[in-house]
Design a protein around this motif. Structure first.
Motif, mmCIF file in Angstrom:
data_model
loop_
_atom_site.group_PDB
_atom_site.id
_atom_site.type_symbol
_atom_site.label_atom_id
_atom_site.label_comp_id
_atom_site.label_asym_id
_atom_site.label_seq_id
_atom_site.Cartn_x
_atom_site.Cartn_y
_atom_site.Cartn_z
ATOM 1 N N ASN A 191 -33.313 37.611 37.990
ATOM 2 C CA ASN A 191 -32.035 38.301 38.106
ATOM 3 C C ASN A 191 -31.047 37.626 37.177
ATOM 4 O O ASN A 191 -30.862 36.401 37.238
ATOM 5 N N LEU A 192 -30.421 38.420 36.335
ATOM 6 C CA LEU A 192 -29.560 37.839 35.309
ATOM 7 C C LEU A 192 -28.236 38.580 35.200
ATOM 8 O O LEU A 192 -28.126 39.739 35.576
ATOM 9 N N SER A 193 -27.241 37.881 34.623
ATOM 10 C CA SER A 193 -26.048 38.563 34.134
ATOM 11 C C SER A 193 -26.038 38.366 32.645
ATOM 12 O O SER A 193 -26.371 37.291 32.161
ATOM 13 N N ARG A 194 -25.657 39.388 31.928
ATOM 14 C CA ARG A 194 -25.534 39.197 30.492
ATOM 15 C C ARG A 194 -24.257 39.832 29.977
ATOM 16 O O ARG A 194 -23.713 40.765 30.564
ATOM 17 N N GLU A 195 -23.790 39.292 28.854
ATOM 18 C CA GLU A 195 -22.594 39.821 28.214
ATOM 19 C C GLU A 195 -22.952 41.096 27.483
ATOM 20 O O GLU A 195 -23.984 41.167 26.802
ATOM 21 N N ILE A 196 -22.120 42.108 27.628
ATOM 22 C CA ILE A 196 -22.250 43.272 26.778
ATOM 23 C C ILE A 196 -20.907 43.433 26.079
ATOM 24 O O ILE A 196 -19.940 42.773 26.453
ATOM 25 N N ASP A 197 -20.816 44.274 25.051
ATOM 26 C CA ASP A 197 -19.553 44.416 24.343
ATOM 27 C C ASP A 197 -18.499 44.929 25.318
ATOM 28 O O ASP A 197 -18.632 46.028 25.843
ATOM 29 N N GLY A 198 -17.504 44.116 25.597
ATOM 30 C CA GLY A 198 -16.419 44.522 26.480
ATOM 31 C C GLY A 198 -16.714 44.389 27.959
ATOM 32 O O GLY A 198 -16.084 45.038 28.776
ATOM 33 N N GLY A 199 -17.661 43.570 28.340
ATOM 34 C CA GLY A 199 -17.905 43.365 29.761
ATOM 35 C C GLY A 199 -19.166 42.588 30.056
ATOM 36 O O GLY A 199 -19.623 41.788 29.256
ATOM 37 N N GLU A 200 -19.692 42.843 31.235
ATOM 38 C CA GLU A 200 -20.828 42.086 31.721
ATOM 39 C C GLU A 200 -21.701 43.030 32.537
ATOM 40 O O GLU A 200 -21.184 43.953 33.150
ATOM 41 N N GLU A 201 -23.008 42.807 32.554
ATOM 42 C CA GLU A 201 -23.834 43.609 33.453
ATOM 43 C C GLU A 201 -24.900 42.753 34.105
ATOM 44 O O GLU A 201 -25.257 41.682 33.598
ATOM 45 N N ALA A 202 -25.383 43.205 35.252
ATOM 46 C CA ALA A 202 -26.431 42.492 35.974
ATOM 47 C C ALA A 202 -27.761 43.172 35.689
ATOM 48 O O ALA A 202 -27.842 44.399 35.672
ATOM 49 N N ASN A 203 -28.770 42.363 35.427
ATOM 50 C CA ASN A 203 -30.104 42.872 35.091
ATOM 51 C C ASN A 203 -31.153 42.311 36.026
ATOM 52 O O ASN A 203 -31.013 41.204 36.547
ATOM 53 N N GLU A 204 -32.208 43.099 36.209
ATOM 54 C CA GLU A 204 -33.352 42.634 36.962
ATOM 55 C C GLU A 204 -34.584 42.930 36.109
ATOM 56 O O GLU A 204 -34.712 44.029 35.564
ATOM 57 N N VAL A 205 -35.454 41.953 35.978
ATOM 58 C CA VAL A 205 -36.620 42.155 35.119
ATOM 59 C C VAL A 205 -37.798 41.336 35.651
ATOM 60 O O VAL A 205 -37.607 40.242 36.195
ATOM 61 N N SER A 206 -38.994 41.891 35.496
ATOM 62 C CA SER A 206 -40.187 41.155 35.912
ATOM 63 C C SER A 206 -40.561 40.136 34.851
ATOM 64 O O SER A 206 -40.440 40.405 33.656
ATOM 65 N N LEU A 207 -41.026 38.986 35.284
ATOM 66 C CA LEU A 207 -41.495 37.968 34.352
ATOM 67 C C LEU A 207 -42.830 38.425 33.764
ATOM 68 O O LEU A 207 -43.526 39.217 34.405
ATOM 69 N N PRO A 208 -43.198 37.960 32.589
ATOM 70 C CA PRO A 208 -42.482 37.025 31.728
ATOM 71 C C PRO A 208 -41.358 37.692 30.926
ATOM 72 O O PRO A 208 -41.412 38.879 30.651
ATOM 73 N N VAL A 209 -40.373 36.864 30.555
ATOM 74 C CA VAL A 209 -39.205 37.367 29.834
ATOM 75 C C VAL A 209 -38.657 36.253 28.936
ATOM 76 O O VAL A 209 -38.873 35.072 29.212
ATOM 77 N N VAL A 210 -37.980 36.665 27.865
ATOM 78 C CA VAL A 210 -37.289 35.717 26.994
ATOM 79 C C VAL A 210 -35.795 35.875 27.246
ATOM 80 O O VAL A 210 -35.294 37.003 27.305
ATOM 81 N N VAL A 211 -35.097 34.754 27.411
ATOM 82 C CA VAL A 211 -33.670 34.787 27.736
ATOM 83 C C VAL A 211 -32.900 33.887 26.772
ATOM 84 O O VAL A 211 -33.287 32.732 26.569
ATOM 85 N N SER A 212 -31.818 34.397 26.181
ATOM 86 C CA SER A 212 -30.932 33.505 25.421
ATOM 87 C C SER A 212 -29.695 33.233 26.274
ATOM 88 O O SER A 212 -29.134 34.142 26.891
ATOM 89 N N CYS A 213 -29.311 31.975 26.324
ATOM 90 C CA CYS A 213 -28.358 31.517 27.342
ATOM 91 C C CYS A 213 -26.996 31.162 26.759
ATOM 92 O O CYS A 213 -26.898 30.585 25.684
ATOM 93 N N MET A 214 -25.963 31.486 27.504
ATOM 94 C CA MET A 214 -24.615 31.106 27.088
ATOM 95 C C MET A 214 -23.829 30.552 28.270
ATOM 96 O O MET A 214 -24.382 30.335 29.347
ATOM 97 N N LYS A 215 -22.545 30.330 28.042
ATOM 98 C CA LYS A 215 -21.657 29.764 29.044
ATOM 99 C C LYS A 215 -21.772 30.483 30.380
ATOM 100 O O LYS A 215 -21.933 31.687 30.425
ATOM 101 N N GLY A 216 -21.688 29.736 31.435
ATOM 102 C CA GLY A 216 -21.749 30.308 32.768
ATOM 103 C C GLY A 216 -23.049 29.958 33.468
ATOM 104 O O GLY A 216 -23.106 29.840 34.687
ATOM 105 N N MET A 217 -24.105 29.777 32.660
ATOM 106 C CA MET A 217 -25.444 29.444 33.155
ATOM 107 C C MET A 217 -25.483 28.167 33.987
ATOM 108 O O MET A 217 -26.127 28.084 35.008
#
Lengths: 248, 321
Positions: free
Chosen positions: A155-181
């Motif tokens: 379960n992730l939150s990610r930045e989108i242009d002009g906001g944020e969204e919550a995502n759900e994804v089955s592993l395996p997955v690649v994630v790039s991380c930023m502030k807040g993590m």
């Protein structure tokens, strides 16, 4: 559960950047090297937090480069992680070449979660995570500010242009991380001692193409110097911005 | 041969950053003697023929609802198909969060060299060389793309969008679209505001504002200037402002035409996020604040007195009563 965290070294944020050999190479003399902050503070520290919650997680650190990386890798191991892998190469200028090396290690290791920083503070390409995901044909969550594991689901939150969204994804997955993590950590003495004996495997690179070449560099023109305006004459600032700088 | 520009949309509308990318791509087409075309993924309510104003002749529109939302994996595969259909050899993106999610994937998929964060037109006198930001704004690099297909992701505010009169031919395009593996469980968008990374003017507040309750003066100035609002790291860390407003080394890196810093001292980590701004204005009560050294214009004084006056002057200039 196996997590792979990718680490890059970058000049310290405060380093003065200059070039040599006709502006074709970074002048490394006097440059202090650090782990790329996005890789360390967000990807690595979050992975360590996940392992603290679930000690069965196996956490590997990966870096691509020469032996000069080893002190940086030890520093990262002092923060946490079970072992590190270094792909031994001096060819570190092309993102696709580096991503190919990471993808190969990831294939061999069968990781459930591959984490990178959202970009490096030197080449600012923000490319490695996406390339690795494509090479492995995995989903990719970029610029993630939150990450939790729930069984085989992330379960992730990610930045989108002009906001944020919550995502759900089955592993395996690649994630790039930023502030807040996660919040930055400083290694403690126990960690530093433990890091000395943790395995640091050195593997040889696989053949991969280089899609780009860095030809040369240029420093930005020096600022003309600040023009000060009196606090009693705010209208003058607006005039200057309108007529001289032409930005409003 | 064509130059293909990815026209990014959100909720059915083409994003502002896309217009810069379209004009930039059209210029590359002109310089290399080919035509500029655009691709739009997902349902849109905008008139896509109007993208012709920015110099594109054709717009491939894949109106598949599965593409209404960004999934990097699905988008990449879809774009790769359109690239193949169009025979494009240069792909242009606006370097926003969407591009950061898909351009690297596309680069790996097509084995196409990528320049992320281009700040100028390619130099084609000897190959294809593009200038980009490196070292977080401390330098530029000239990057040569060695591949048949080339991808350029254009930094915001690096190329001016120029609207002319053309009308593009809209080509409804059908391709196979995978179902997304990433589920969007919720979305929180700041409605109606200019996204920070796309804004041409940004007004930013620091600790000098003393508390979140004082942000009214920042917002008023931003409104008068048509600007987005931002903040420094301590402000975001204290939860005075949302994290997505944080600009600096570990927050957002921005490159507006004008950056107005209110009550921000200008630590090097902050500068790393804003030093690509064309013009920097610093207002701070401390004449020794390091930010003045990186500024183009400065005022030493009390922001609580100066900012409301500044807002009035801007309104006067713009003829807002």
């Amino acid at each position: 559960m196996k997590i792979l965290v990718c680490l890059s070294k970058t000049p310290d944020t405060t380093a003065k950047i200059t070039f040599k050999n006709g502006n074709t190479q970074l002048e490394e003399a006097g440059v202090q090297w650090i782990i790329n902050p996005y890789d360390e503070w967000y990807a690595l520290v979050r992975a360590i937090e996940l392992k603290e919650k679930d000690p069965t997680i196996v956490l590997h650190l990966l870096s691509v480069g020469g032996a000069d990386l080893d002190p940086i890798i030890r520093k990262a191991l002092a923060l946490g992680g079970d072992e590190a892998i270094r792909v031994n190469t001096t060819e570190t200028s092309d993102s696709f070449y580096i991503a190919s090396q990471i993808a190969e290690v990831a294939r061999q290791g069968g990781y459930d979660l591959i984490m990178t920083g959202k970009e490096t503070i030197d080449y600012n390409g923000a490319s490695i995570g996406g390339m690795v995901a494509e090479l492995l044909d995995l989903p990719y969550i970029s610029a993630a500010s939150k990450l939790d594991l729930n069984g085989t689901t992330a379960n992730l939150s990610r930045e989108i242009d002009g906001g944020e969204e919550a995502n759900e994804v089955s592993l395996p997955v690649v994630v790039s991380c930023m502030k807040g993590m996660a919040d930055a950590r400083i290694p403690n003495m126990r960690g530093i001692m433990a890091a000395r004996t943790k395995p640091l495997k050195v593997v040889e690179p696989v053949d991969a193409e280089k899609l780009t070449t860095y030809v040369n560099y240029e420093l930005p023109p020096a600022k003309a110097g600040v023009k000060m305006v009196s606090a009693d004459n705010v209208g003058e600032l607006v005039r200057l911005l309108h007529e001289e700088a032409r930005v409003i | 041969m064509a130059v293909l520009i990815f026209a990014d949309q959100a909720e059915g509308h083409i994003k502002k950053a896309t217009y810069e990318a379209l004009s930039y791509g059209a210029k590359i087409a002109e310089l290399t003697g080919t035509t500029a075309e655009a691709v739009v993924l997902g349902s849109v309510s905008d008139d896509l023929g109007a993208l012709g104003q920015y110099g594109v002749k054709k717009v491939y529109h894949v109106a598949n609802e599965a593409l209404n939302h960004l999934d990097a994996q699905v988008y990449t595969k879809a774009l790769a198909e359109v690239v193949q259909q169009s025979g494009a050899t240069v792909l242009v993106f606006a370097h926003n969060l969407t591009a950061r999610a898909i351009a690297p994937r596309l680069s790996a998929r097509l084995k196409a060299g990528l320049v992320a964060g281009a700040v100028g037109l390619p130099d084609t006198t000897n190959g294809f060389v593009v200038k980009k930001n490196v070292f977080s704004g401390k330098a530029y690099a000239f990057v040569k793309l060695n591949t048949d297909i080339k991808i350029v992701s254009l930094n915001p505010n690096a190329y001016k969008a120029v609207a002319g009169t053309g009308v593009a031919e809209v080509v409804p395009t059908t391709i196979t679209v995978d179902s997304p593996k990433v589920k969007v469980t919720s979305s929180d968008k700041v409605a109606g505001e200019v996204p920070l990374t796309e804004a041409t003017v940004v007004v930013s507040g620091g600790r000098g504002l003393k508390g979140p309750e004082n942000w009214g003066i920042v917002e008023d100035l931003a409104k008068a200037m048509g600007a987005a609002t931002a903040c420094s790291r301590p402000v975001a860390d204290s939860n005075w402002r949302p994290h997505h407003e944080h600009v600096g080394q570990t927050g957002e890196a921005i490159s507006p035409n004008l950056y107005v810093a209110l009550g921000i001292s200008g630590a090097i980590q902050h500068l790393a996020g804003v030093n690509r701004s064309k013009v920097i204005v610093v207002i701070n009560k401390d004449a020794e604040a390091p930010f003045f050294k990186a500024a183009d214009y400065g005022i030493v004084g009390d922001i609580f007195e100066i900012v409301p006056k500044l807002t009035e002057e801007v309104k006067k200039l713009k003829g807002i009563a």
